[in-house]
Design a protein around this motif. Structure first.
Motif, PDB file in Angstrom:
ATOM      1  N   ILE A  82      -4.331   7.941  -9.730  1.00  0.00           N
ATOM      2  CA  ILE A  82      -5.326   7.639  -8.695  1.00  0.00           C
ATOM      3  C   ILE A  82      -5.097   8.522  -7.476  1.00  0.00           C
ATOM      4  O   ILE A  82      -6.044   9.021  -6.858  1.00  0.00           O
ATOM      5  CB  ILE A  82      -5.280   6.147  -8.311  1.00  0.00           C
ATOM      6  CG1 ILE A  82      -5.759   5.289  -9.484  1.00  0.00           C
ATOM      7  CG2 ILE A  82      -6.133   5.865  -7.071  1.00  0.00           C
ATOM      8  CD1 ILE A  82      -5.698   3.803  -9.226  1.00  0.00           C
ATOM      9  N   LEU A  83      -3.820   8.756  -7.129  1.00  0.00           N
ATOM     10  CA  LEU A  83      -3.506   9.608  -5.984  1.00  0.00           C
ATOM     11  C   LEU A  83      -4.014  11.031  -6.217  1.00  0.00           C
ATOM     12  O   LEU A  83      -4.589  11.647  -5.314  1.00  0.00           O
ATOM     13  CB  LEU A  83      -1.995   9.623  -5.737  1.00  0.00           C
ATOM     14  CG  LEU A  83      -1.504  10.515  -4.583  1.00  0.00           C
ATOM     15  CD1 LEU A  83      -2.107  10.067  -3.261  1.00  0.00           C
ATOM     16  CD2 LEU A  83       0.012  10.494  -4.515  1.00  0.00           C
ATOM     17  N   CYS A  84      -3.834  11.550  -7.434  1.00  0.00           N
ATOM     18  CA  CYS A  84      -4.314  12.895  -7.755  1.00  0.00           C
ATOM     19  C   CYS A  84      -5.836  12.969  -7.622  1.00  0.00           C
ATOM     20  O   CYS A  84      -6.382  13.917  -7.042  1.00  0.00           O
ATOM     21  CB  CYS A  84      -3.890  13.283  -9.169  1.00  0.00           C
ATOM     22  SG  CYS A  84      -2.103  13.505  -9.350  1.00  0.00           S
ATOM     23  N   CYS A  85      -6.526  11.957  -8.135  1.00  0.00           N
ATOM     24  CA  CYS A  85      -8.001  11.916  -8.047  1.00  0.00           C
ATOM     25  C   CYS A  85      -8.440  11.818  -6.595  1.00  0.00           C
ATOM     26  O   CYS A  85      -9.429  12.446  -6.193  1.00  0.00           O
ATOM     27  CB  CYS A  85      -8.545  10.743  -8.857  1.00  0.00           C
ATOM     28  SG  CYS A  85      -8.299  10.893 -10.631  1.00  0.00           S
ATOM     29  N   TRP A  86      -7.710  11.017  -5.813  1.00  0.00           N
ATOM     30  CA  TRP A  86      -8.049  10.865  -4.395  1.00  0.00           C
ATOM     31  C   TRP A  86      -7.924  12.184  -3.652  1.00  0.00           C
ATOM     32  O   TRP A  86      -8.775  12.553  -2.860  1.00  0.00           O
ATOM     33  CB  TRP A  86      -7.154   9.804  -3.763  1.00  0.00           C
ATOM     34  CG  TRP A  86      -7.293   9.721  -2.269  1.00  0.00           C
ATOM     35  CD1 TRP A  86      -6.438  10.164  -1.324  1.00  0.00           C
ATOM     36  CD2 TRP A  86      -8.406   9.169  -1.544  1.00  0.00           C
ATOM     37  NE1 TRP A  86      -6.916   9.931  -0.066  1.00  0.00           N
ATOM     38  CE2 TRP A  86      -8.122   9.316  -0.180  1.00  0.00           C
ATOM     39  CE3 TRP A  86      -9.596   8.570  -1.938  1.00  0.00           C
ATOM     40  CZ2 TRP A  86      -9.001   8.881   0.808  1.00  0.00           C
ATOM     41  CZ3 TRP A  86     -10.470   8.132  -0.943  1.00  0.00           C
ATOM     42  CH2 TRP A  86     -10.180   8.294   0.395  1.00  0.00           C
ATOM     43  N   ARG A  87      -6.857  12.947  -3.933  1.00  0.00           N
ATOM     44  CA  ARG A  87      -6.664  14.231  -3.267  1.00  0.00           C
ATOM     45  C   ARG A  87      -7.785  15.207  -3.615  1.00  0.00           C
ATOM     46  O   ARG A  87      -8.277  15.944  -2.755  1.00  0.00           O
ATOM     47  CB  ARG A  87      -5.306  14.809  -3.662  1.00  0.00           C
ATOM     48  CG  ARG A  87      -4.142  14.137  -2.927  1.00  0.00           C
ATOM     49  CD  ARG A  87      -2.822  14.646  -3.438  1.00  0.00           C
ATOM     50  NE  ARG A  87      -1.716  14.214  -2.580  1.00  0.00           N
ATOM     51  CZ  ARG A  87      -0.445  14.331  -2.923  1.00  0.00           C
ATOM     52  NH1 ARG A  87      -0.107  14.840  -4.092  1.00  0.00           N
ATOM     53  NH2 ARG A  87       0.498  13.929  -2.094  1.00  0.00           N
ATOM     54  N   ILE A  88      -8.189  15.214  -4.868  1.00  0.00           N
ATOM     55  CA  ILE A  88      -9.290  16.083  -5.286  1.00  0.00           C
ATOM     56  C   ILE A  88     -10.576  15.687  -4.560  1.00  0.00           C
ATOM     57  O   ILE A  88     -11.334  16.531  -4.069  1.00  0.00           O
ATOM     58  CB  ILE A  88      -9.487  16.013  -6.811  1.00  0.00           C
ATOM     59  CG1 ILE A  88      -8.271  16.622  -7.528  1.00  0.00           C
ATOM     60  CG2 ILE A  88     -10.772  16.739  -7.232  1.00  0.00           C
ATOM     61  CD1 ILE A  88      -8.273  16.388  -9.020  1.00  0.00           C
TER      62      ILE A  88
END
Length: 270
Positions: A245-251
């Motif tokens: 979720i953190l990776c998706c949020w950063r994108i």
């Protein structure tokens, strides 16, 4: 002596139908007024594509509920000779919604603002007369006209223009709480309080109670340390439990910033 007719299902049904019809008529009258003004009761303009038909239908169906709730609030306040002290009944009533005509008084009582105002009756006027830091006043004046520009009460020429009262509340609060002074965002909180209470002093003490007891005051300092701390905690939790979720949020954040042509650097830290 108890009137047993009140327990008769037919009588209760007839009473409910009569209430519903009366509520429907009231809803139609108020809806026609709102249609003509194209604003909500607090002065916010409705968009061009606002669905009046659906809104009016909902209002007709929900009005009996609001009328019953108003009668219960009226009975509670009369029986207690004002807003009662905190308890399960009051909490239940608040969670179901406070009728607009009682909202300001209930907010003042349950927030503790009323108690502060009684203890320091002249404090607001003293803070209003006190000399402000010129830099603080400049920041307030910059944000005043950005506050609810779509609201008729904050537009030039309004009968009950709230721009001057808003400036007064913000200037007095900056003198009252020098740790916070004025920070961008407080103008919207104070503006909403003015729309509900229609009273400068009440709005001032409600704002103080909110930032003192309910909302982290560190959110509204120049460094926004409270906001930065919460961002760090959120990032840590996401790293530990929801890395994907953190990776998706950063994108998502990068895409938003690129699309907007810039943004708050703090969001990169999440």
């Amino acid at each position: 002596v108890v009137d047993m007719s009140t327990f008769d299902p037919k009588t209760r049904l007839a009473t409910r139908l009569a209430e519903r019809n009366a509520a429907a008529e009231q809803a139609e009258d108020s809806s026609e007024l709102l249609d003509s003004r194209r604003v909500c009761p607090y002065g916010f303009q409705r968009p061009e594509d606002f669905d009046y038909q659906t809104y009016n239908r909902f209002l007709r169906e929900y009005m009996p509920v609001m009328m019953r709730r108003k009668r219960k609030w009226d009975s509670l306040l009369k029986h207690s000779r004002g807003v009662p002290s905190a308890g399960r009944k009051l909490k239940r009533y608040v969670r179901k919604g406070i009728p607009r005509e009682f909202r300001a008084d209930v907010w003042l009582s349950v927030s503790g603002a009323q108690k502060k105002m009684v203890e320091r009756p002249n404090h607001y006027r003293e803070m209003l007369r006190k000399q402000n830091d010129p830099d603080v006043l400049q920041r307030i004046d910059l944000d005043i006209l950005r506050t609810f520009p779509e609201n008729v009460h904050f537009q030039e020429g309004a009968k009950e223009m709230q721009v001057i009262p808003l400036r007064n509340v913000l200037a007095a609060f900056a003198n009252h709480n020098e740790t916070i002074g004025y920070c961008q965002g407080i103008n919207f909180i104070a503006g909403m309080l003015l729309l509900v209470t229609e009273n400068e002093e009440h709005s001032f003490w409600l704002l103080d109670s909110l930032l003192d007891n309910r909302v982290q005051s560190a959110y509204y300092t120049s460094g926004m340390t409270g906001l930065q701390t919460d961002q760090f905690v959120l990032r840590t939790l996401l790293l530990l439990a929801m890395h994907m979720i953190l990776c998706c949020w950063r994108i998502f954040v990068v895409c938003c910033v690129v699309h907007a042509g810039g943004g708050h650097q703090g969001w990169y830290n999440i």
